[in-house]
Design a protein around this motif. Structure first.
Motif, PDB file in Angstrom:
ATOM      1  N   GLY A 163     -13.411  54.757 -20.497  1.00 36.38           N
ATOM      2  CA  GLY A 163     -14.069  54.396 -19.240  1.00 36.38           C
ATOM      3  C   GLY A 163     -15.027  55.460 -18.760  1.00 36.38           C
ATOM      4  O   GLY A 163     -16.105  55.156 -18.239  1.00 36.38           O
ATOM      5  N   ALA A 166     -18.201  55.349 -20.875  1.00 42.42           N
ATOM      6  CA  ALA A 166     -19.083  54.271 -20.438  1.00 42.42           C
ATOM      7  C   ALA A 166     -19.855  54.674 -19.184  1.00 42.42           C
ATOM      8  O   ALA A 166     -21.047  54.378 -19.052  1.00 42.42           O
ATOM      9  N   SER A 190     -12.208  49.571 -12.855  1.00 44.75           N
ATOM     10  CA  SER A 190     -11.625  48.559 -13.751  1.00 44.75           C
ATOM     11  C   SER A 190     -10.667  47.658 -12.993  1.00 44.75           C
ATOM     12  O   SER A 190     -10.654  46.430 -13.185  1.00 44.75           O
ATOM     13  N   PHE A 208     -20.517  49.922 -16.200  1.00 43.47           N
ATOM     14  CA  PHE A 208     -19.909  49.651 -17.497  1.00 43.47           C
ATOM     15  C   PHE A 208     -18.479  50.182 -17.440  1.00 43.47           C
ATOM     16  O   PHE A 208     -18.263  51.352 -17.106  1.00 43.47           O
ATOM     17  N   ILE A 209     -17.524  49.320 -17.738  1.00 46.58           N
ATOM     18  CA  ILE A 209     -16.123  49.713 -17.654  1.00 46.58           C
ATOM     19  C   ILE A 209     -15.427  49.362 -18.967  1.00 46.58           C
ATOM     20  O   ILE A 209     -15.924  48.554 -19.759  1.00 46.58           O
ATOM     21  N   VAL A 210     -14.270  49.981 -19.179  1.00 45.65           N
ATOM     22  CA  VAL A 210     -13.414  49.664 -20.328  1.00 45.65           C
ATOM     23  C   VAL A 210     -12.021  49.363 -19.780  1.00 45.65           C
ATOM     24  O   VAL A 210     -11.233  50.287 -19.536  1.00 45.65           O
ATOM     25  N   PRO A 217     -16.939  48.790 -24.041  1.00 46.13           N
ATOM     26  CA  PRO A 217     -17.318  48.683 -22.628  1.00 46.13           C
ATOM     27  C   PRO A 217     -17.941  47.326 -22.323  1.00 46.13           C
ATOM     28  O   PRO A 217     -18.605  46.722 -23.172  1.00 46.13           O
TER      29      PRO A 217
END
Length: 378
Positions: A163, A166, A190, A208-210, A217
Motif C-alpha cells: 500500500g 502504491a 483501504s 492507489f491502494i492495495v 494496486p
C-alpha cells in the motif's frame, strides 16, 4: 474575483476531486515553480527548478521538494552538505503572486516549508512551517537521529508495504523509505474504500491502494467532501482494535527516524536595491499582473516576496539509540550459569538427605543392638 463568495469557494475542492477522479491533471490550476523561483543557490552554486521534484497536497496544492532521493541515481546525483567546500546552505528567493490567491481558501498569504530527510516522505500537511511575505527567513536546524532495536527487542518496522509503494508512486520516482504515518494512511484508505467505495478526499496521494488479500494496486475514486461515509469509516477503524489489526497490523514504528529541530529567525525584506530586479522578474513571467501594477508595484512586491535560507546550526548530530542490556550470548551464559548453580544446589541437598537417612538408620540399628544385649543379660 469581485463576485466570488465563500459559497463559490466551497466548490473548489470538490471540483479538484472531480478532476482527479477523471484522472485529469491539476497542474494548470497551480503555479509552476519557474513562475515563483527568482533565484536558487546551494552552497553558493546555482540551482534551478530541475533540482526539485513535485507532488500534490490537498491543503497546499502543488508542492516542491529540493534534493529528494530518486530511484534513478545515475542521471541526478544527490547534493551533500560539503559540496563546493561549504556548509549545506540553501538560499531561495520566491515571488508568490498574492493577488492571484483564490479568496476564502486560505487564512493567510505566504509559503509552507518543511525540512526533512531526503529519504523521508514530506508530510507537509502535518508538520509544515508557514512563512509570511516581506521577510527574509532563516531556518537553522539541528539533526536528531533516533534508532530502535529490531526484533526481538522491539516491533519496529523497515519494510515498505504494498500500500505504501502504491502511494509513493504519486511522488514521481522518489526513493522514500519506511515511515509509520504513510503506512497508516495507506491502510486506513483501504478500509475507507471497502466501506464507501471511495477514498478520503484528504488523501490525494492514496488514490492507489492495495487491499488485504490483493497483490496489485487498484485505482479508486475519492469521496466528495459532503459524503460523511469516509469520516465515519476513518473513525471506525481507528477506534476498533480488531479492524485496525486486520488492516494495519504491519504499521509499526520506524527503526530509524531522522528529525530536524528548527530555530526560525527573520528580517525585513526585500532591500530597496533588489526592487527593480524583482520587478523585472515578475513582468517576465506568464502570471497576469495586478490591474494597478504600474503605480503600486512596490507595495505588491513587499506583499509577495519571500526570501529563505536553510542551514544547519551545528556540526553536532544528536543520536538516541537503544542498546540491548543483555545480548543473546549473555542470555545463554546466564541460563547456563543459573542452571549449573541450581543443579549443584540440588545435588548437595540430595546428599544431605541421604546422609540424614543413613544417620537415622544407623541410630535405629544401634538402639536395636543395645536392646538385644540388655535382654540377653537378664
Amino acid at each position: 474575483m469581485k463576485n466570488f463568495t465563500s459559497e463559490h469557494a466551497s466548490y473548489v475542492h470538490d471540483y479538484l476531486v472531480y478532476k482527479l477522479n477523471r484522472n485529469e491533471s491539476l497542474l494548470e490550476y497551480f503555479y509552476s515553480l519557474e513562475s515563483m523561483l527568482m533565484s536558487c543557490s546551494y552552497n553558493r552554486m546555482a540551482c534551478t527548478a530541475a533540482n526539485f521534484t513535485w507532488f500534490m497536497s490537498p491543503q497546499f496544492g502543488l508542492c516542491y521538494t529540493f534534493n529528494a532521493k530518486l530511484k534513478d541515481t545515475f542521471n541526478r546525483s544527490l547534493k551533500y552538505n560539503a559540496d563546493n567546500g561549504a556548509d549545506g546552505l540553501l538560499e531561495l528567493r520566491l515571488y508568490i503572486h498574492q493577488h492571484q490567491y483564490v479568496p476564502y481558501l486560505s487564512n493567510g498569504i505566504g509559503v509552507a516549508v518543511l525540512v526533512h530527510d531526503n529519504e523521508q516522505i514530506p508530510l507537509i500537511e502535518m508538520t509544515a512551517m508557514k512563512l509570511g511575505p516581506g521577510r527574509h527567513h532563516k531556518l537553522g536546524y539541528v539533526k536528531k537521529i533516533s534508532t530502535f532495536l529490531p526484533a526481538p527487542y522491539t516491533s519496529c518496522g523497515t519494510v515498505i508495504t504494498p500500500g505504501m509503494e502504491a502511494m509513493y508512486s504519486e511522488y514521481h520516482d522518489t526513493d522514500y523509505g519506511y515511515f509509520e504515518l504513510p503506512c497508516y494512511y495507506a491502510c486506513i484508505q483501504s478500509y475507507v474504500y471497502s466501506k464507501c467505495n471511495c477514498g478520503s478526499p484528504h488523501r490525494w496521494a492514496a488514490r492507489f491502494i492495495v487491499p488485504p488479500g490483493v497483490d496489485k494496486p487498484i485505482h479508486i475514486p475519492l469521496c466528495n467532501l459532503s459524503d460523511s461515509c469516509y469520516t465515519e469509516a476513518t473513525s471506525e477503524i481507528r477506534n476498533t482494535q480488531n479492524i485496525w489489526t486486520s488492516y494495519c497490523a504491519t504499521c509499526d514504528q520506524e527503526c530509524t527516524y531522522n528529525d530536524f529541530i528548527i530555530r526560525p529567525t527573520s528580517l525585513l525584506a526585500p532591500p530597496t536595491y533588489l526592487l527593480n530586479d524583482i520587478k523585472q522578474f515578475v513582468e517576465s513571467t506568464t502570471i497576469p499582473l495586478p490591474h494597478n501594477w504600474s503605480t503600486s508595484w512596490v507595495t505588491d512586491i513587499q506583499s509577495s516576496y519571500v526570501s529563505l535560507e536553510v542551514a544547519y546550526e551545528t556540526t553536532r548530530t544528536e543520536v538516541y539509540s537503544q542498546q540491548a542490556t543483555i545480548s543473546p550470548v549473555d542470555v545463554i551464559s546466564n541460563v547456563g550459569g543459573h542452571t549449573g548453580l541450581w543443579i549443584g544446589i540440588s545435588f548437595l541437598s540430595l546428599m544431605e538427605i541421604a546422609e540424614m537417612i543413613f544417620r537415622l538408620c544407623n541410630s535405629q540399628c544401634h538402639r536395636l543392638r543395645m536392646n538385644v544385649k540388655k535382654k540377653l543379660r537378664r
